[in-house]
Scaffold this active site. Sequence first.
Site, PDB file in Angstrom:
ATOM      1  N   TYR A 136      43.879  25.353  34.461  1.00  0.00           N
ATOM      2  CA  TYR A 136      44.890  24.606  33.715  1.00  0.00           C
ATOM      3  C   TYR A 136      44.641  24.662  32.205  1.00  0.00           C
ATOM      4  O   TYR A 136      45.591  24.652  31.431  1.00  0.00           O
ATOM      5  CB  TYR A 136      44.883  23.131  34.133  1.00  0.00           C
ATOM      6  N   LYS A 186      36.103  27.807  46.504  1.00  0.00           N
ATOM      7  CA  LYS A 186      36.343  29.174  46.981  1.00  0.00           C
ATOM      8  C   LYS A 186      35.119  29.995  46.565  1.00  0.00           C
ATOM      9  O   LYS A 186      35.228  31.016  45.873  1.00  0.00           O
ATOM     10  CB  LYS A 186      37.657  29.696  46.373  1.00  0.00           C
ATOM     11  N   ASP A 218      41.030  27.601  51.537  1.00  0.00           N
ATOM     12  CA  ASP A 218      42.012  28.076  52.526  1.00  0.00           C
ATOM     13  C   ASP A 218      41.794  27.366  53.864  1.00  0.00           C
ATOM     14  O   ASP A 218      42.737  26.894  54.509  1.00  0.00           O
ATOM     15  CB  ASP A 218      41.963  29.608  52.678  1.00  0.00           C
ATOM     16  N   ASP A 242      45.591  19.963  42.993  1.00  0.00           N
ATOM     17  CA  ASP A 242      47.045  19.852  42.816  1.00  0.00           C
ATOM     18  C   ASP A 242      47.745  20.249  44.112  1.00  0.00           C
ATOM     19  O   ASP A 242      48.621  19.544  44.612  1.00  0.00           O
ATOM     20  CB  ASP A 242      47.479  20.770  41.665  1.00  0.00           C
ATOM     21  N   ASP A 246      49.584  17.571  47.271  1.00  0.00           N
ATOM     22  CA  ASP A 246      50.983  17.633  47.737  1.00  0.00           C
ATOM     23  C   ASP A 246      51.019  17.796  49.251  1.00  0.00           C
ATOM     24  O   ASP A 246      51.828  17.181  49.946  1.00  0.00           O
ATOM     25  CB  ASP A 246      51.731  18.819  47.102  1.00  0.00           C
TER      26      ASP A 246
END
Length: 347
Positions: A136, A186, A218, A242, A246
């Site tokens: 970001y 990751k 994942d 983020d 959601d």
Amino acid sequence: MLVALLPGDGIGPEVIAEARRVLDALAIPGLAFEEAPVGGAAYHAKGHPLPPETLDLARRADAILFGAVGDPTCDALERHLRPEQAILGLRKELTLFSNLRPAKCFPELADASTLRPEVACAIDLLIVRELNGDVYFGEKGMRKTADGLREGYDIMSYDEGEVRRIAHSAFKAAQARRGLLCSVDKANVLETSQLWRDVVIEVHADYPDVQLSHMYVDNAAMQLVRNPGQFDVIVTGNLFGDILSDQASMCVGSIGLLASASLDANGKGLYEPIHGSAPDIAGQGRANPLATILSAAMMLRFSLGLAHEADRIDHAVARALAGGARTADIAGGMSTSEMGDAVIAAL
Ligand code: IPM
Ligand code: MG
């Protein structure tokens, strides 16, 4: 105690208005409000998504209650003028690095989840998302490759100090809950994630009572729909957090239900629903105000030392839902303000 109200764009003003009514109904002595424009609304009024007066109010206030930013009419603007820069700027300028996004199933709403009710009902988790770093805020830009092709780039990085401070937040949060912390990264591919994992393991030494596990992002996305009940606290970086938050919101039934707190090292915070500005339903009175009302409760609890009043809001929301109050996102016909009325009646 000064609360900055930053309604923003789309459904932001509608949901903030309901949270304000609920706070007014509590009649908390000494609680004052000041409002300022932010996001696309601020761009249209003042030429910048985070005008100096708005940033100044956010700095002066004891806590910030934020609606949403995002305005399709601003899509063609240069990136630094887009509405989203307002929330990113507030997070960065005020060092709000620790984003707490709880997701808990209300049993009455298990049917609203796209998961089977018995799977959805088991959800009671907290995502601790790092907010000040990652891809970001790294160097970004557009350039040409040697072959003359256009290339976009965004650099992902974390330094160990950034990882350490969010790790401490997450371990403390886990201590206050069921004592389980899952760090999501990751590390099989990314150096940023390898450092993340190494530092989280180092910080774990200070919290021997917390059980730490690690999961690739994942797999975490898959586990969140397979068996979300296994999670207590998840700690992860800005981008993965983020996305996973959601996803977690839909697992509990609606993104219109999830509140969040973004805290600095001293407990000052910005409180916002995790949903966006939803321009498609803006101004129609169809938005669910509960995520914002629950964000106001988090604000009372974490920044204003009013745990009792926060509990009253949480209980009133649960009672309103138990009594059948439903907006469109959770298969009902109530308007935004009728949902606000239902919560106030339940107070
Ligand atoms: C969120 C939002 C923001 C983010 C956007 C509006 C910049 O999606 O708070 O989750 O990506 O952090
Ligand atoms: Mg998001």
